[in-house]
Design an enzyme around this catalytic site. Structure first.
Site, PDB file in Angstrom:
ATOM      1  CB  THR A  65      77.751   2.994  20.845  1.00 32.50           C
ATOM      2  OG1 THR A  65      77.580   2.293  19.614  1.00 32.50           O
ATOM      3  CG2 THR A  65      79.131   3.213  21.018  1.00 32.50           C
ATOM      4  CG  HIS A  66      73.711   3.910  19.384  1.00 36.68           C
ATOM      5  ND1 HIS A  66      75.187   3.686  18.694  1.00 36.68           N
ATOM      6  CD2 HIS A  66      73.216   4.927  18.923  1.00 36.68           C
ATOM      7  CE1 HIS A  66      75.274   4.932  18.095  1.00 36.68           C
ATOM      8  NE2 HIS A  66      74.111   5.578  18.296  1.00 36.68           N
ATOM      9  CG  ASN A 136      73.879   9.009  16.029  1.00 34.68           C
ATOM     10  OD1 ASN A 136      73.272   8.205  16.743  1.00 34.68           O
ATOM     11  ND2 ASN A 136      74.937   8.609  15.285  1.00 34.68           N
ATOM     12  CE1 TYR A 353      78.584   1.605  13.311  1.00 37.38           C
ATOM     13  CE2 TYR A 353      77.338   1.528  11.511  1.00 37.38           C
ATOM     14  CZ  TYR A 353      77.653   2.079  12.399  1.00 37.38           C
ATOM     15  OH  TYR A 353      77.509   3.572  12.646  1.00 37.38           O
TER      16      TYR A 353
END
Length: 371
Positions: A65-66, A136, A353
């Site tokens: 993601t990102h 976000n 993460y």
């Protein structure tokens, strides 16, 4: 959020023939009391999440993601006269070196409808450091515990899966719309929220709940690019594609950051904090990421001024590792007793993460970067 902007999700659902009032009652199911095996279940499911993210990022050689971001370096200076509880980290006028990374949650194309992100590391390093803020767009988040994180992950398998997810829970749909921005003019014209509730301990040892946000220095209270009726009514079909006639480059947001950093005084942001006292016997709803805190009860307080002065090179930007466990001693990540508990999101993020970062960096090649 735009003062004149309206979330039309309930209207859209009603026009599709849904019983909206019934859907509203099922948005946030009561959190069950943890049982004897809740801890073991949370540990097992966390391990599964870790394995999935490690394997996918390992083979993709990039973030899951990102993905395609732009980085900057600068400073964060704590305000001179703070109104938040005094603590040993955010002391008046203290200056930190920082690295900031902007990205889109899902799509590489900046012109699409997507959640936008800002992550700040309170150190000029790639890994570790005293404090990471991961934020976000959207005051509240479309997932708020382990089961809803699992649903959210399943929604990324394509348009059909996304549509199923939106219809599964009207809060998913409503908060996805509220968090998304369609082709905003700049990353620097948006507000970013941590959404997750942390524990802040002041100089006297008293405990407080805290949430953070990042806003432009001269914030009007309006985010650019709020979804219009077409995007809201057809979110799944519209989210992955730019609008017809939008001829801007697919990376125009990143080009804009680079231009602002090379011309003039750089980029200025303001970090703010919300604080609530910890009360014995309080509701777990204080930890619910799917619900924003009442602004009358918990107003935003200025915390630090951020001044970004230079561009971070693409390789260093890609090597940046953020984690919700990079915290000073006065800020704690609340422990989760079960997979269903609101606090499980922090527990899962801590594991996800690190797994994502290990996987992608093991096979990272600078030539793979999208310039």
């Amino acid at each position: 959020m735009c003062d004149d902007w309206k979330n039309l999700v309930y209207e859209a659902l009603a026009e599709q023939g849904n019983d909206v009032e019934a859907m509203k009652t099922k948005e946030f199911e009561p959190i069950p009391e943890p049982g004897f095996f809740s801890g073991a279940s949370l540990a097992f499911k966390t391990t599964v999440f870790q394995g999935v993210f490690f394997a996918k990022s390992f083979f993709a050689r990039r973030r899951l993601t990102h993905k395609n971001g732009v980085g900057a370096v600068g400073t964060a200076t704590v305000v001179s006269h703070p109104k938040f509880p005094q603590n040993d980290f955010f002391t008046p006028n203290r200056e930190f070196s920082v690295r900031l990374r902007h990205a889109n949650l899902t799509n590489d194309d900046d012109r699409t409808l997507d959640v936008r992100a800002a992550s700040i590391k309170f150190a000029d390093i790639e890994e570790g450091g005293p404090f990471d803020l991961v934020m976000n767009t959207g005051r509240a988040c479309p997932f708020w515990n382990g089961p809803t994180v699992k649903d959210f992950m399943a929604s990324k398998r394509g348009n059909e899966a996304l549509q199923e997810w939106l219809m599964k829970n009207s809060a998913y749909y409503r908060l996805a719309v509220e968090s998304s921005r369609r082709a905003p003019s700049s990353y620097t014209q948006l507000s970013y929220y941590s959404q997750m509730t942390m524990e802040l301990r002041d100089e006297m040892g008293e405990k407080h709940h805290a949430r953070f946000r990042l806003i432009p220095r001269h914030y009007s209270g309006q985010d650019d690019g709020m979804p219009d009726k077409r995007d809201q009514y057809n979110y799944a079909d519209e989210s992955g594609e730019p609008r017809e006639g939008d001829e801007r480059p697919c990376d125009y947001l990143k080009q804009d950051v680079k231009a602002q950093l090379s011309d003039g005084d750089g980029i200025h942001y303001l970090i703010q904090i919300q604080v609530r006292d910890v009360v014995k016997g309080e509701s777990l709803e204080v930890f619910n990421m799917g619900k924003a805190w009442d602004l009358d009860e918990s107003p935003w307080l200025d915390l630090a001024h951020v001044h970004l002065k230079g561009l971070l090179d693409p390789v260093s930007t890609e090597r940046l590792q953020f984690n919700v466990t990079n915290l000073p001693k006065c800020i704690l990540l609340p422990e989760a007793p079960s997979f269903e508990d609101y606090r499980s999101v922090g527990h899962l993020r801590r594991a996800i993460y690190s797994a994502d970062q290990r996987g992608r960096l093991m096979r990272f090649r600078p030539e793979d970067l999208q310039q």
